[in-house]
Design a protein around this motif. Structure first.
Motif, short mmCIF file in Angstrom:
data_model
loop_
_atom_site.label_atom_id
_atom_site.label_comp_id
_atom_site.label_asym_id
_atom_site.label_seq_id
_atom_site.Cartn_x
_atom_site.Cartn_y
_atom_site.Cartn_z
N SER A 11 0.87 -1.16 0.11
CA SER A 11 0.03 0.23 0.10
C SER A 11 1.01 1.25 -0.07
N VAL A 12 0.60 2.31 -0.83
CA VAL A 12 1.57 3.37 -1.07
C VAL A 12 0.34 4.54 -0.61
N GLY A 47 -1.63 4.85 -10.53
CA GLY A 47 -1.29 5.59 -11.55
C GLY A 47 -1.03 7.33 -11.31
N GLU A 48 -1.22 7.44 -9.90
CA GLU A 48 -1.32 8.88 -9.38
C GLU A 48 0.24 9.48 -8.99
N ARG A 49 0.46 10.50 -9.06
CA ARG A 49 1.73 10.93 -8.88
C ARG A 49 1.79 11.13 -7.46
N LEU A 50 2.61 11.01 -6.76
CA LEU A 50 2.81 11.19 -5.21
C LEU A 50 2.35 12.84 -4.77
#
Length: 156
Positions: A11-12, A47-50
């Motif tokens: 999990s990110v 796919g979302e940038r941090l």
């Protein structure tokens, strides 16, 4: 041929240290861990940038419009190292210094998080005094002061 362990599901998530007038914005919660604080943020989408995830999650949780300025540190949670205290999913959390783009006051999320009880602006120097999850009080304080040599915060 050697046997290898399967790749873990990880999990990110992102968290934001939003600083205003020498205070950091903390969200307060009361759940199975007891009363504690978290930085605003949450899971990044596939796919979302941090940095985009920081902006989205802070807006969702507080209504504030922020921009992620710099990475303060990375926290890793491996369930077996913590006896599964915070679940059975491996996690990695990226903590950013975030700047509020306006002077709006934070508000509760809509719909409300049932375990969130509020938020407060805590003077940065008081970070060591509160129950913050993950338990990154001291490394976060050092990172905010520009004194953290290693951005890997080996705690949860």
């Amino acid at each position: 041929m050697p046997l290898t362990a399967p790749l873990p599901r990880i999990s990110v998530s992102v968290k934001a240290a939003v600083i205003r007038e020498g205070a950091v914005l903390l969200l307060s919660y009361d759940d199975h861990s007891g009363f504690h604080y978290n930085l605003p943020g949450g899971k990044a989408r596939t796919g979302e940038r941090l940095r985009e995830a920081v902006r989205r999650k802070v807006a969702e949780e507080t209504g504030l419009d922020v921009v992620a300025r710099r990475l303060l540190g990375v926290v890793e949670y491996v369930p077996s190292s913590w006896n599964g205290e915070f679940g059975d999913v491996q996690k990695v959390q990226f903590n950013f210094l975030a700047e509020s783009l306006d002077h709006a006051e934070p508000r509760m999320s809509d719909p409300p998080d049932p375990i969130q009880v509020g938020f407060e602006w805590l003077p940065v120097d008081r970070l060591p005094e509160v129950y913050l999850l993950p338990r990154i009080n001291q490394p976060l304080l050092s990172a905010l002061r520009g004194e953290l040599d290693d951005p890997f915060m080996d705690t949860w």
